[in-house]
Each structure stands twice: as structure tokens, then as C-alpha cells.
Design a protein around this motif. Structure first.
Motif, mmCIF file in Angstrom:
data_model
loop_
_atom_site.group_PDB
_atom_site.id
_atom_site.type_symbol
_atom_site.label_atom_id
_atom_site.label_comp_id
_atom_site.label_asym_id
_atom_site.label_seq_id
_atom_site.Cartn_x
_atom_site.Cartn_y
_atom_site.Cartn_z
ATOM 1 N N UNK A 23 47.361 -4.264 -7.877
ATOM 2 C CA UNK A 23 46.682 -5.505 -8.263
ATOM 3 C C UNK A 23 45.397 -5.699 -7.455
ATOM 4 N N UNK A 24 45.445 -5.415 -6.157
ATOM 5 C CA UNK A 24 44.245 -5.554 -5.327
ATOM 6 C C UNK A 24 43.159 -4.576 -5.752
ATOM 7 N N UNK A 25 43.552 -3.323 -5.945
ATOM 8 C CA UNK A 25 42.561 -2.310 -6.317
ATOM 9 C C UNK A 25 41.951 -2.600 -7.683
ATOM 10 N N UNK A 26 42.760 -3.029 -8.629
ATOM 11 C CA UNK A 26 42.223 -3.296 -9.967
ATOM 12 C C UNK A 26 41.391 -4.576 -10.003
ATOM 13 N N UNK A 27 41.447 -5.386 -8.959
ATOM 14 C CA UNK A 27 40.607 -6.587 -8.895
ATOM 15 C C UNK A 27 39.230 -6.301 -8.306
ATOM 16 N N UNK A 28 39.013 -5.099 -7.776
ATOM 17 C CA UNK A 28 37.726 -4.768 -7.161
ATOM 18 C C UNK A 28 36.642 -4.673 -8.230
ATOM 19 N N UNK A 29 35.539 -5.395 -8.054
ATOM 20 C CA UNK A 29 34.464 -5.365 -9.050
ATOM 21 C C UNK A 29 33.883 -3.967 -9.302
ATOM 22 N N UNK A 30 33.892 -3.104 -8.296
ATOM 23 C CA UNK A 30 33.323 -1.767 -8.450
ATOM 24 C C UNK A 30 34.328 -0.742 -8.986
ATOM 25 N N UNK A 31 35.571 -1.147 -9.216
ATOM 26 C CA UNK A 31 36.601 -0.188 -9.644
ATOM 27 C C UNK A 31 36.196 0.659 -10.851
ATOM 28 N N UNK A 32 35.548 0.095 -11.869
ATOM 29 C CA UNK A 32 35.184 0.945 -13.013
ATOM 30 C C UNK A 32 34.259 2.113 -12.643
ATOM 31 N N UNK A 33 33.648 2.027 -11.465
ATOM 32 C CA UNK A 33 32.704 3.059 -11.026
ATOM 33 C C UNK A 33 33.240 3.854 -9.837
ATOM 34 N N UNK A 34 34.545 3.766 -9.614
ATOM 35 C CA UNK A 34 35.177 4.426 -8.466
ATOM 36 C C UNK A 34 36.149 5.512 -8.888
ATOM 37 N N UNK A 35 36.232 6.502 -8.031
ATOM 38 C CA UNK A 35 37.355 7.434 -8.053
ATOM 39 C C UNK A 35 38.200 7.027 -6.852
ATOM 40 N N UNK A 36 39.478 6.744 -7.068
ATOM 41 C CA UNK A 36 40.352 6.223 -6.018
ATOM 42 C C UNK A 36 41.504 7.188 -5.792
ATOM 43 N N UNK A 37 41.762 7.489 -4.515
ATOM 44 C CA UNK A 37 42.915 8.306 -4.127
ATOM 45 C C UNK A 37 43.772 7.483 -3.171
ATOM 46 N N UNK A 38 45.063 7.386 -3.460
ATOM 47 C CA UNK A 38 45.982 6.573 -2.669
ATOM 48 C C UNK A 38 47.043 7.468 -2.051
ATOM 49 N N UNK A 39 47.303 7.259 -0.765
ATOM 50 C CA UNK A 39 48.382 7.967 -0.070
ATOM 51 C C UNK A 39 49.223 6.947 0.687
#
Length: 96
Positions: free
Chosen positions: A66-82
Motif C-alpha cells: 500500500x505504501x509503495x503503490x501510493x508513491x507518486x513516482x511509482x509509475x516511473x519506477x522499477x522496484x525490488x523488495x527484499x
């Protein structure tokens, strides 16, 4: 729960400067709020890149999502979670 998150940002070259500035300001405001709340524990710029390494402290994977998908820049990000867990050789009793 602690999570190591790497975020690489790639804004389109054709994006109007005003839109990029607005997105960055909105992102910064949200990042500040989440840091003040203790959810975004660490935020480190990767030198020479438009990228960061962060540590989030949240109650669940769903909360992190929920936090990550609320980030305004998310559509322009590649995200890796560990997900992170305590190492048995750590001399620290608490990571806070």
C-alpha cells in the motif's frame, strides 16, 4: 517487519518539466511523512543514479504494498523488495 527496497526512477524525457517537478515535490512530501511516522526508516541515494535504497518498517507485506503503490513516482519506477530478518551473528539487540 523490515524490508530492503531499491527504487530506480526513470522519468520519460518527454515529460513536461512542470509535471516532473510536481511529482518530485509530492514524492518528497510523502517520503518525509512516512519517515516521521517511522515507516520509512532509512533512505539512501545511490551515487550517480536516480535511484535509492530504503528500509521500510511496516506491519505486513500488504502495508508495504500500500505504501509503495501510493508513491507518486511509482509509475516511473522499477522496484525490488527484499524482506529482512535478524542475523544470528548480529550484536545488536534492537534495530530501532
Amino acid at each position: 517487519m523490515l524490508f530492503h527496497v531499491r527504487m530506480n526512477v526513470n522519468l520519460p524525457a518527454a515529460m513536461p518539466a512542470e509535471e516532473a517537478t510536481r511529482l518530485k515535490l509530492d514524492e518528497k512530501a510523502l517520503a518525509h511523512r512516512l519517515q516521521e511516522e517511522g515507516k520509512w526508516r532509512h533512505l539512501w541515494r545511490i551515487a550517480g543514479q536516480y535511484a535509492n535504497v530504503s528500509v521500510f518498517d511496516v506491519d505486513s507485506v500488504d502495508e508495504l504494498h500500500a505504501l509503495l503503490t501510493s508513491l507518486p513516482l511509482l509509475p516511473y519506477m522499477q522496484v525490488e523488495v527484499m524482506p529482512l530478518c535478524r542475523h544470528p551473528s548480529s550484536i545488536r539487540l534492537d534495530d530501532r
